[in-house]
Design a protein around this motif. Structure first.
Motif, PDB file in Angstrom:
ATOM      1  N   TYR A 232      23.374  38.068   9.859  1.00  0.00           N
ATOM      2  CA  TYR A 232      22.724  36.746   9.874  1.00  0.00           C
ATOM      3  C   TYR A 232      23.118  36.038  11.161  1.00  0.00           C
ATOM      4  O   TYR A 232      24.087  36.391  11.841  1.00  0.00           O
ATOM      5  CB  TYR A 232      23.095  35.934   8.641  1.00  0.00           C
ATOM      6  CG  TYR A 232      24.519  35.434   8.598  1.00  0.00           C
ATOM      7  CD1 TYR A 232      24.837  34.122   8.947  1.00  0.00           C
ATOM      8  CD2 TYR A 232      25.568  36.272   8.201  1.00  0.00           C
ATOM      9  CE1 TYR A 232      26.148  33.670   8.906  1.00  0.00           C
ATOM     10  CE2 TYR A 232      26.864  35.828   8.147  1.00  0.00           C
ATOM     11  CZ  TYR A 232      27.157  34.522   8.497  1.00  0.00           C
ATOM     12  OH  TYR A 232      28.451  34.074   8.467  1.00  0.00           O
ATOM     13  N   SER A 249      19.439  36.936   5.904  1.00  0.00           N
ATOM     14  CA  SER A 249      19.235  37.520   7.244  1.00  0.00           C
ATOM     15  C   SER A 249      17.930  37.052   7.844  1.00  0.00           C
ATOM     16  O   SER A 249      17.836  36.787   9.054  1.00  0.00           O
ATOM     17  CB  SER A 249      19.249  39.045   7.159  1.00  0.00           C
ATOM     18  OG  SER A 249      20.443  39.508   6.577  1.00  0.00           O
ATOM     19  N   TYR A 267      14.358  41.139  11.299  1.00  0.00           N
ATOM     20  CA  TYR A 267      15.661  40.592  11.674  1.00  0.00           C
ATOM     21  C   TYR A 267      15.938  40.983  13.115  1.00  0.00           C
ATOM     22  O   TYR A 267      15.962  42.167  13.471  1.00  0.00           O
ATOM     23  CB  TYR A 267      16.778  41.138  10.785  1.00  0.00           C
ATOM     24  CG  TYR A 267      18.152  40.660  11.222  1.00  0.00           C
ATOM     25  CD1 TYR A 267      18.566  39.366  10.962  1.00  0.00           C
ATOM     26  CD2 TYR A 267      19.003  41.499  11.949  1.00  0.00           C
ATOM     27  CE1 TYR A 267      19.808  38.916  11.382  1.00  0.00           C
ATOM     28  CE2 TYR A 267      20.244  41.059  12.370  1.00  0.00           C
ATOM     29  CZ  TYR A 267      20.639  39.751  12.090  1.00  0.00           C
ATOM     30  OH  TYR A 267      21.862  39.310  12.528  1.00  0.00           O
TER      31      TYR A 267
END
Length: 298
Positions: A232, A249, A267
């Motif tokens: 994250y 995330s 991501y």
């Protein structure tokens, strides 16, 4: 002395004897009457003393009867206490008067009769009040039973409602299938080399669900590295799950109409963030965990 001279003397002597005899008889009679009268007076005094003692006993018995009266009414209790004080005062007064005071004894007898009548009225009032209280207690018990039954029914309905809501919640839960994970390099070409990946793409299909609420849906992605660390970018990237806030995330908002829907989340990888090994991807929506998969990078 001649016989004529003796005649008056003899008459005088006889008269004296008669007078003496009559006086003696009168004294005897008077003595008898005196002792008889004294005896009768003694008996009378004893009877009046007994009457006084009996009157005292009756007042004391009446006081005990008043003491036995019980009620929850403050007003009646106050009146009863006044009557008790009055009886106690009368008992003290009776102790101080003479047994021969017939007029006072008669007054106290009348007062005793009056107090007994008053007590009978109080007994009737207390009995009526107790009956009323008993009826109210029975009514209250019935009301409590009714309230208890209503409460039980309500709790049962609440439980059924919760069970139904839980079933509806379960039925309306979104589900996913066909999950795929792809590593992309800087040119958006797929790769499994951890050192070359610039973004991770997770794609899946949300199944058709006619009971699910339609409209905008927030979809959250959590990707865990082989060491269990979450990928994250900010500590402020949070969402609610199982009554707590956790990091995600990636996040995306989609429009869900109840039919199948293909979704992809990305991501962006920071330099040096990835390691070789098995990764876990989890999908969340509407506070539920709706998908899971594992993939490997080398």
């Amino acid at each position: 002395m001649s016989n004529q001279d003796n005649v008056p003397h003899q008459k005088s002597h006889k008269t004296a004897i008669i007078v003496g005899a009559v006086s003696a008889v009168l004294l005897i009679i008077l003595g008898f009457l005196y002792f008889k009268n004294k005896s009768e007076m003694q008996v009378l005094v004893e009877e009046m003393t007994e009457e006084k003692d009996l009157l005292t006993t009756e007042f004391e018995s009446l006081a005990l009867d008043y003491d036995s009266l019980k009620t929850n009414s403050d007003t009646l209790n106050l009146l009863l206490e006044k009557e008790r004080e009055k009886i106690s005062q009368l008992i003290e007064e009776i102790h101080t008067i003479k047994a021969t005071n017939a007029s006072k004894i008669r007054e106290y007898k009348k007062e005793l009769t009056s107090l007994r009548k008053v007590m009978r009225n109080y007994v009737i009032q207390i009995d009526s009040l107790n009956q009323t209280n008993k009826a109210l207690q029975q009514e209250n018990q019935q009301i409590r039973r009714t309230v208890s039954n209503i409460k039980t029914s309500y709790q049962k309905l609440e439980k059924e409602k919760d069970n139904l809501a839980e079933k509806v919640d379960i039925a309306s839960k979104l589900e996913t299938y066909n999950m795929e994970a792809t590593g992309l390099n800087s040119k958006d070409r797929s790769t499994t080399r951890a050192s070359r990946i610039s973004k991770i793409r997770i794609c899946f299909t949300i199944q058709k669900n006619i009971t699910a609420e339609v409209g905008e849906k927030e979809i959250f992605l959590r990707v865990l590295r082989p060491d269990g660390a979450l990928l994250y970018h900010s500590k402020d990237d949070l969402f609610k799950y199982e009554n707590k806030e956790i990091n995600f995330s990636s996040r995306r908002v989609v429009e869900y109409g109840g039919d199948e829907l293909d979704v992809c989340l990305y991501y962006n990888v920071d330099a040096g963030e990835l390691t070789i090994g098995d990764y876990t991807a989890d999908i969340f929506a509407d506070g539920h965990h709706i998908g899971n998969m594992t993939f490997s990078l080398r």
